[in-house]
Structures are given as C-alpha cells and as structure tokens.
Write a protein that holds these residues in place. Structure first.
Motif, PDB file in Angstrom:
ATOM      1  N   TYR A  33       0.858  -1.222   0.113  1.00  0.00           N
ATOM      2  CA  TYR A  33      -0.094  -0.049  -0.094  1.00  0.00           C
ATOM      3  C   TYR A  33       0.821   1.300  -0.209  1.00  0.00           C
ATOM      4  CZ  TYR A  33      -2.583   3.753   2.261  1.00  0.00           C
ATOM      5  OH  TYR A  33      -2.997   5.087   2.653  1.00  0.00           O
ATOM      6  N   LEU A  57       1.135   4.222  -2.803  1.00  0.00           N
ATOM      7  CA  LEU A  57       0.836   5.563  -2.500  1.00  0.00           C
ATOM      8  C   LEU A  57       2.176   6.425  -2.895  1.00  0.00           C
ATOM      9  CD1 LEU A  57      -1.339   7.379  -1.072  1.00  0.00           C
ATOM     10  CD2 LEU A  57       0.084   6.926   1.121  1.00  0.00           C
ATOM     11  N   LYS A  84       1.825   6.940  -6.620  1.00  0.00           N
ATOM     12  CA  LYS A  84       0.820   8.118  -6.951  1.00  0.00           C
ATOM     13  C   LYS A  84       1.426   9.528  -6.529  1.00  0.00           C
ATOM     14  CE  LYS A  84      -2.975   4.745  -6.688  1.00  0.00           C
ATOM     15  NZ  LYS A  84      -4.157   4.693  -5.746  1.00  0.00           N
ATOM     16  N   ASP A 108      -1.915  14.577  -1.096  1.00  0.00           N
ATOM     17  CA  ASP A 108      -2.250  13.026  -0.848  1.00  0.00           C
ATOM     18  C   ASP A 108      -3.197  13.038  -2.013  1.00  0.00           C
ATOM     19  OD1 ASP A 108      -3.087  10.622  -0.470  1.00  0.00           O
ATOM     20  OD2 ASP A 108      -3.542  10.831   1.784  1.00  0.00           O
ATOM     21  N   GLU A 133      -5.230  10.476  -2.456  1.00  0.00           N
ATOM     22  CA  GLU A 133      -6.460   9.846  -1.739  1.00  0.00           C
ATOM     23  C   GLU A 133      -7.105  10.685  -1.108  1.00  0.00           C
ATOM     24  OE1 GLU A 133      -7.104   6.795  -2.692  1.00  0.00           O
ATOM     25  OE2 GLU A 133      -5.264   6.091  -3.829  1.00  0.00           O
ATOM     26  N   GLU A 134      -6.701  11.912  -0.851  1.00  0.00           N
ATOM     27  CA  GLU A 134      -7.370  12.748   0.236  1.00  0.00           C
ATOM     28  C   GLU A 134      -8.837  13.388  -0.462  1.00  0.00           C
ATOM     29  OE1 GLU A 134      -6.510  16.827   2.929  1.00  0.00           O
ATOM     30  OE2 GLU A 134      -5.186  16.191   1.163  1.00  0.00           O
ATOM     31  N   GLU A 135      -9.857  13.225   0.317  1.00  0.00           N
ATOM     32  CA  GLU A 135     -11.277  13.657  -0.137  1.00  0.00           C
ATOM     33  C   GLU A 135     -10.942  15.159  -0.290  1.00  0.00           C
ATOM     34  OE1 GLU A 135     -13.879  14.306   4.014  1.00  0.00           O
ATOM     35  OE2 GLU A 135     -13.593  12.172   3.119  1.00  0.00           O
ATOM     36  N   ARG A 190     -14.645  11.409  -7.150  1.00  0.00           N
ATOM     37  CA  ARG A 190     -13.853  10.609  -6.292  1.00  0.00           C
ATOM     38  C   ARG A 190     -12.707   9.872  -6.677  1.00  0.00           C
ATOM     39  NH1 ARG A 190     -18.601   7.777  -2.323  1.00  0.00           N
ATOM     40  NH2 ARG A 190     -19.016   9.683  -1.034  1.00  0.00           N
ATOM     41  N   GLN A 191     -12.250  10.092  -8.023  1.00  0.00           N
ATOM     42  CA  GLN A 191     -11.330   9.448  -8.656  1.00  0.00           C
ATOM     43  C   GLN A 191      -9.920  10.297  -7.906  1.00  0.00           C
ATOM     44  OE1 GLN A 191     -10.962   7.064 -10.721  1.00  0.00           O
ATOM     45  NE2 GLN A 191     -13.100   6.672 -10.834  1.00  0.00           N
ATOM     46  N   PRO A 192      -9.007   9.403  -7.468  1.00  0.00           N
ATOM     47  CA  PRO A 192      -8.008   9.936  -7.112  1.00  0.00           C
ATOM     48  C   PRO A 192      -6.808  10.401  -8.012  1.00  0.00           C
ATOM     49  CG  PRO A 192      -7.608   7.625  -7.104  1.00  0.00           C
ATOM     50  CD  PRO A 192      -8.815   7.710  -7.327  1.00  0.00           C
ATOM     51  N   ARG A 240     -15.224   2.938  -4.143  1.00  0.00           N
ATOM     52  CA  ARG A 240     -14.788   4.355  -4.241  1.00  0.00           C
ATOM     53  C   ARG A 240     -14.813   5.053  -2.845  1.00  0.00           C
ATOM     54  NH1 ARG A 240     -17.729   3.396  -8.670  1.00  0.00           N
ATOM     55  NH2 ARG A 240     -16.724   3.430 -10.738  1.00  0.00           N
ATOM     56  N   GLY A 269     -12.014   5.014   0.913  1.00  0.00           N
ATOM     57  CA  GLY A 269     -11.085   5.982   1.656  1.00  0.00           C
ATOM     58  C   GLY A 269     -11.712   7.282   2.208  1.00  0.00           C
TER      59      GLY A 269
END
Length: 658
Positions: free
Chosen positions: A122, A126, A129, A215, A217-219, A279-281, A543, A546
């Motif tokens: 993981y 990360l 990315k 990040d 992945e951050e919302e 929501r796509q990272p 999705r 996270g």
C-alpha cells in the motif's frame, strides 16, 4: 489509510480493528458500541472511549448511561489493568488478502510498519501516485508569495449559454431553461422604481481551476447534489467543509455548478456517475465551474466584459496569534463585500507587498466573505495561529466608494411584517407530502443470540444531527450476530428494535436503545433497505473506502415521507428585492408529480444572506400551503405575491461527500 490501525477513518475518530473473537461486554464502550480505546472512567462507575466521551460532553452535561450530572474534568483514565486487558485483545491484520497474521491490538502498528507485506505494498503504491506531483508541481510559494491563476477557459462542448469574454464568460440567465422558473428575477412594473437601474439578467461566469492534492487519495471536502436522474439536472455544490482541500483553495462556493471534471463533461450524467468522477484519486484535479455572481444591469455587464479582473492568492504568516497584519478593511455604500482601504506602514501586509488598496476580499482561510463584514474578517484573522490565506479580487483603476460608517447598517430586508402581502391560512402540510416511487423495501430480522454477544454494528444519523436524519447503519463489523446473520447491511435505515421506535430518537438515545436490547436472548430489528436508484453501478463501495462513509444524497430521496424532517425557513425582503432562488420540479403531464427542488441561490439576495436554504432542498409548502400536485406555473405566482415575507417548509438532505 490510518498508519496506526491500517483502516480508513476520519482523522479525529477512533481507530478501527478487526477482532478475532467476541469481546467481553464489560470491555465495550456504551457510546460507540466498540471495544474501548483510551478508556475513561466516570465518577458514577461507567467507562467510555476517550474520544467518544469527549465528543458527548461537548453537547451534554450528564452520563450517557444513568444521566447523572457529569463534566469531563471529573473523569479519569481507567486503571492500568483495564488498559492492559484491552491492549491484549487479539486482532486480525486488515490486509487479509496479503497477510493472515493475528496479534495483540497493541502490536498492530509495529506489525504494519515492520512486517506486513500488505501495508508495504500500500505504501509503495501511495508513493508511486505521489511522484507525479513532486515532478510536475511547481515549488510552493514562499511566505507571503502571491499566485495568480490562469485566465478561465470556456469548456469545449459546454453549454451553449456560455460566451467567452475578457477573463470570464458572462452568461445571461434571464431566459429560463426548460422546466426552470426563476423567482430570483422579478421584472418591475411599468413606471415603478423608474429611478433605479433595471435588473435585466443574472450574471454568471465559467471558471477553470486546478485543485492540487499532496495526497492523491485525500477527499476534496465538499457535498454535491443533482444529476440528470433528478429534477436538478446539473451537478451543484451544496456545501464546502471547513479545513478541507476545497476550503483551503477558496475558489469554490455553495451553489457553483460543476460542468467538467478532468476534461469529462458531467453536465448530463447521473448523480452516481458524477460522484464517481469526483472521487477519482489524483494529484491534480481540473474543474470547470459555472459560478453565479448576482443580478446586473446592461451597463454593468458591459463594464464587466471590458474590465479585466484577476483573482489572487496571498498568504501572510504571523509569528504568533496576537500579531496584527496592519490592514484596514471597510464596506462600500454601493457594493456588497469587504475592501482594503489602507495598509499600515511597517505592518506585516505592507512589508509583504502583495495586497493593495481597493482589493476586494473574497475569502480568508477558506471562509466565504463575498457578503461578509469587516468584523467577521477581523475575527477570522485574530483567531488564526499562523498562516492567513487571502483570496482577493483585483480590478485595476477602480476607486473605492464612500465607506459605510461602523455605526451604520444596511439591512434593507429586515422587515418582519407581511407588508400587505396576501397570506394563505391553510393547514400545515401533511407529512405524506409526496408519494414517491417505491425504491425501498421493509425487512424484519429476528435472531437468537447469546446475552453477551454484541450486535456488531455502528450507526449514524439521529434527530439531533444537523440534517435531522433517521438512524442508519454505517458498518457491520466482522464480529457479532448481525454479521453472521447477513441480512442487515450498511446503509439500512433502522426503524425499531424489539418494538422500540428508533425513528424519532437522537444519536445517543438510539445507541442506548440498541445497547440495552442487545442484552436479550432474541432481537427483532425492523429496517428499510434502500434499493439502487437508476444507477448503472450496483454500488460505490469501492470508491468510498477512503472516505468517512455516509449514504449518497440520491439515496435519501428514496425514503418514505414519514421519515422526512420538515423545517420552516422564514425569508424577509425589501420592496425592491427578489427572493433570490430558483426552483425546478413540480407536476408535469409527462412525468407526473415531482418534488420541487432549490436549484439556484443568487449571491447578494435574501435567500443567500439567510444561509439556511441550500441547493438541493425540497420545498414541501409555501406559507403552509402544500406544494404537492402543483405545477411550476402555479407555485411561482404564489412565491411572487409574497411581498416582504414568506415561510418555506423544506426537507434538507446532506449532499454526497466527495
């Protein structure tokens, strides 16, 4: 993912664990119904998680179990014996696909960082990315450095309403789109208010912005409503969450319409598809927005199209909270908002040199001040510890108007009388205000269990929630009788347990009811399962891993009316103003009865200033007259004939979090 427990959860929430065995009931927190974390004892002999108790005591002053008077300062850490027992509970590694090891709870963090192949994989993904942003993104600005975004671009294949101009696209929304009647725009009667400039159109701009995330992945931290499968049609921002990526950027506000995401036109996609796109990272997110700016006369439109404006970001860094910035802010008599009157010589802002006289302050630290006051801006600045982030609008060559003195207020819509408006005295709307298509199913789950066996679920909602939501299941843990039974799922709305109605309880009352009834040999739960709504995808669970999980906005629309919470919103306005919102929906022969939704709230109007009405709210009644069965052409005159005051009965659901 959390680096301590390896599972997704909000930063300030408790860690999550997958326990190998059923945990003794004496080690369970009576607030979250999970094994205790950082246990705290109360003087009355009960034990709760530190964070659960701290959050509870911010709203209440009694013990959740026996309701005896209590303050957080009276509580203390549990004994070392209890903490050791909790630390020794056996948990499963959360990366069960790559790692099947078990260990004590206190050993999980060390296992993840030193031995777990799943967590190592993981972290490497990360890091991979993150690499593009470290290569492609420019160095962050130094202290106090200002950055000027590129000129907005008009989206290719976008709405035909959009026309390119200098620095922005100015759009006239005077002619309504099909199905949209705009009570925000109200033509004056012939000869009336002849000395005032006639308001001929609603001005909007298309803006292209880039959102950078360290990040990927951050919302983003905003809630959205709408979609082609709803009467709203477009995707609309309902709310921007504080301290989020979007709030820190400062350029997106509630009411903005999202037209494109990373080059993909989402102006005609379903709600679920829009959520999926947003929501796509990724390290960089490209958005094209349509932002409404308020009413404008023809002369003002010509000035807007010929005068270049630029939005500038400026960051000032204070050495401590008490350090002043040296900025004097004022209001103008002829325009809403806050403007910089002067920069004090030797002050932090003057030394920085990026702010100028006549700059209009749009936001500070992500808080919208387009309709704000100097006092509100000063409060934000004074409570900020270090970095003060300004978003300002600069229009070269414009002189400040006469400032409004501090003792003067300009509240032309404060009248609380009806002002001669006709008021319809009818009964309040029945809760069955809208007969919806059946997209839910009731289910009764009766199970036999051991008295000490927990239900194994976490819940959300409650009538004390900001949106007055019913109680719903946020997770079904891999331990407990409900996981074994398999019929209760995440997202189910809980109606009752052993005959006790849960639909009118607040969160803590519902937790207490579930906890007390879980001690029985048998439990009967009645619940609603919401079926998927016109979505090509069976679920967005992948999705959502996270994110802090909550149901999609479109899910709430499928609830039966008896679970809706109606609230009254009273708007007041002056004789020269419009209410400031547009609606869609209503009865159509081809579609039958549809609910009325708020689609647009225009900046600078009574609906905008009141701040209670939100895009996506459903109008149930106007002045007590039910809206069900009305067409658009019937409801609009009713709204317009209310000259100074109107009461809207609305149902408000939280938008989908992206």
């Amino acid at each position: 993912l959390c680096c301590e427990c390896g599972q997704p959860h909000p930063l300030l929430d408790n860690h999550l664990y997958n326990f190998q065995d059923e945990v003794d009931d004496e080690l369970i927190c009576h607030i979250c119904l999970q094994p205790l974390l950082q246990p705290m004892d109360t003087p009355c002999g009960h034990t709760y998680c530190f964070r659960c108790l701290e959050n509870f005591m911010q709203e209440y002053s009694f013990c959740p179990m026996d309701r005896k008077k209590l303050s957080f300062q009276q509580c203390h850490k549990s004994s070392l014996l209890v903490r050791n027992l909790l630390d020794k509970l056996v948990v499963l590694c959360p990366f069960k696909a790559e790692c099947q090891q078990t260990m004590q709870r206190c050993e999980l963090e060390a296992h993840l960082h030193n031995r777990c192949p799943g967590f190592k994989k993981y972290k490497s993904e990360l890091q991979r990315k993150k690499n593009p942003i470290s290569k492609g993104k420019e160095d962050p600005p130094a202290k106090g450095e200002a950055s000027t975004p590129k000129d907005p671009e008009v989206p290719s294949g976008g709405s035909s309403l959009v026309a390119e101009s200098s620095g922005a696209a100015v759009v006239s929304l005077g002619t309504a789109e099909p199905g949209l009647v705009n009570p925000a725009f109200e033509e004056t009667e012939e000869g009336e208010f002849a000395d005032l400039p006639q308001r001929t159109s609603l001005v909007a701009e298309t803006t292209t912005i880039e959102i950078h995330r360290e990040d990927p992945e951050e919302e983003l931290g905003m809630r959205i409503v709408g979609g082609k499968d709803t009467p709203l049609g477009n995707i609309v921002v309902q709310e921007v969450l504080r301290d989020s990526v979007i709030a820190a950027d400062g350029r997106i506000a509630p009411g903005d319409h999202i037209l494109e995401v990373n080059g993909v036109n989402i102006s005609s996609v379903s709600h679920c598809q829009a959520v999926s796109f947003l929501r796509q990272p990724g390290p960089v997110l490209h958005l094209v927005l349509l932002q409404e700016k308020g009413f404008s006369s023809k002369a003002a439109q010509q000035e807007c199209s010929s005068t270049p404006r630029e939005v500038i970001h400026v960051t000032l860094v204070k050495r401590d909270r008490s350090e002043p910035l040296g900025i004097k802010l004022i209001r103008k008599t002829d325009e809403a908002g806050i403007f910089i009157l002067d920069l004090l010589e030797g002050g932090l802002a003057a030394k920085n040199g990026k702010l100028s006289r006549n700059d209009r302050v749009l936001s500070i630290n992500g808080q919208d001040l387009r309709q704000g006051t100097p006092e509100a801006a000063a409060q934000i600045i004074q409570t900020t510890e270090s970095r003060v982030n300004f978003v300002i609008l600069r229009q070269p060559g414009v002189q400040l108007g006469e400032p409004v003195e501090d003792g003067s207020t300009s509240n032309s819509s404060s009248s609380s009388s009806n002002g001669g408006s006709p008021v319809h005295h009818r009964r309040r709307p029945d809760q069955n205000h809208y007969r919806r298509k059946s997209n839910y199913q009731k289910k009764t789950v009766a199970i036999k269990k051991e008295p000490k066996e927990s239900l194994g679920i976490t819940i959300g909602g409650g009538r004390d929630n900001k949106n007055k939501l019913p109680i719903y299941v946020t997770s079904v843990q891999p331990i407990g009788c409900l996981f074994r039974d398999g019929r209760i799922k995440r997202g189910d709305v809980l109606l009752s347990i052993n005959g006790i109605d849960l639909t009118h309880l607040n969160y803590y009352e519902a937790v207490s009811a579930l906890k007390s009834n879980a001690a029985s040999h048998s439990v009967t739960l009645k619940a609603l399962e919401i079926l998927s709504l016109n979505s090509p995808e069976p679920s967005l669970d992948i999705r959502e891993q996270g994110f802090s999980w909550s149901p999609l906005w479109i899910t709430w629309l499928g609830l039966p009316s008896y679970l809706h919470f109606c609230q009254d919103i009273v708007l007041s306005k002056g004789n020269l103003e419009s209410w400031g919102f547009s609606i869609v929906g209503g009865f159509e022969e081809s579609k039958g009865n549809q609910p009325f939704f708020i689609k647009t709230i225009v900046p600078g109007t009574p609906a905008f200033r009141d701040r209670k009405l939100k895009c996506g709210d459903e109008i149930v009644a106007v002045n007590g007259v039910p809206a069900i069965g009305m067409s658009n052409s019937e409801l609009i005159p009713m709204l317009k004939e209310q000259r100074n005051r109107v009461t809207l009965t609305v149902v408000s659901w939280p938008g989908s979090l992206v």
